[in-house]
Design an enzyme around this catalytic site. Sequence first.
Site, PDB file in Angstrom:
ATOM      1  CB  SER A  59      -0.919  -0.006   1.222  1.00  0.00           C
ATOM      2  OG  SER A  59      -0.189  -0.253   2.402  1.00  0.00           O
ATOM      3  CD  GLU A 129      -2.050  -8.799  -2.857  1.00  0.00           C
ATOM      4  OE1 GLU A 129      -2.662  -8.955  -3.937  1.00  0.00           O
ATOM      5  OE2 GLU A 129      -1.827  -7.677  -2.360  1.00  0.00           O
ATOM      6  CD  GLU A 196      -7.441  -5.537   1.179  1.00  0.00           C
ATOM      7  OE1 GLU A 196      -6.324  -6.072   1.266  1.00  0.00           O
ATOM      8  OE2 GLU A 196      -7.616  -4.378   0.740  1.00  0.00           O
TER       9      GLU A 196
HETATM   10  O1  KIV Z   1      -0.377  -3.428   1.516  1.00  0.00           O
HETATM   11  C1  KIV Z   1      -1.043  -3.395   2.547  1.00  0.00           C
HETATM   12  O2  KIV Z   1      -1.024  -2.433   3.320  1.00  0.00           O
HETATM   13  C2  KIV Z   1      -1.885  -4.549   2.851  1.00  0.00           C
HETATM   14  C3  KIV Z   1      -2.929  -4.389   3.905  1.00  0.00           C
HETATM   15  C4  KIV Z   1      -4.056  -3.584   3.384  1.00  0.00           C
HETATM   16  C5  KIV Z   1      -3.378  -5.680   4.465  1.00  0.00           C
HETATM   17  O3  KIV Z   1      -1.760  -5.565   2.241  1.00  0.00           O
END
Ligand code: KIV
Length: 278
Positions: A59, A129, A196
């Site tokens: 993220s 993932e 998620e």
């Molecule tokens: O990249 C991220 O911050 C995540 C979270 C939203 C779980 O994968």
Amino acid sequence: MTQDPKVGTPRAPRAKLTAPAIIELKRRGEAITVVTAYDFPTARFADDAGVEIILVGDSLGTVVLGYDSTLPVTMADMLHHVRAVTRAKPSALVVADLPFMSYQVSVEQAVENAGRMVQEGGADAVKLEGGERVAPAVQRLVEIGIPVMGHLGLTPQSVLAFGGYRVQARGEADQERLLREARHLEQCGCFSIVLEGIPSRLGAQVSRELTIPTIGIGAGPGCDGQVLVSHDLLGLYLGHKPKFVRRYAELGDATRCAFEQFVADVKAHRFPSDAESY
Ligand code: KIV
């Protein structure tokens, strides 16, 4: 929002959190807290606050680097920020996200890049993932001693395939598949799984069926722990605010106000004062 009376009181130093210690929290019925951090000071603040896991999430791409998705994030980007976080020497377990195309090509590629997160970044674990398709990589990483966190449901690296950021597994067949994949990741040795953007009822069902903890984000209160992106939690992200986000501060507004005040003070020759000068 009600303020917990314990908030703001100093905490006793704690032992370093490990992957087995995270599983033990679920066994004891203790809710697990996870926030993202991408830099040294945020990691320190999160650790001082008592979170059990600091996730250096990809993220990073959207909330720090200004991309529209997580897809452009590279290993070099991730390592740069994982190192900044681990320099804070947190007691919390540091989980490093493997970015898009750093583990999908082959098991060997996954091993090499997960190894770099641990060896060069100082991470305690990695996250990737997907379900069945990443199972061989998860199994190999666990075999060589790298703890792995899974991630199912609305997996942002699949945004192109999903056609947008939509809640996943609404239908019965998709729910059964997600449950099967969660069980498979547990069998492969994941120490926890992020769920998620899925219906609450499914989040609770997966959490009941697994012995490893589930960490929810938009997956309802039945998960064993909860994660929020720190920029969402702190009110620092300028983009869309999803329904599952609770803002615990408005640091974006506070930052803009502080900058405006600085501009006004300099323009009016109120800064620096004599006390602020040599
Ligand atoms: O990249 C991220 O911050 C995540 C979270 C939203 C779980 O994968």
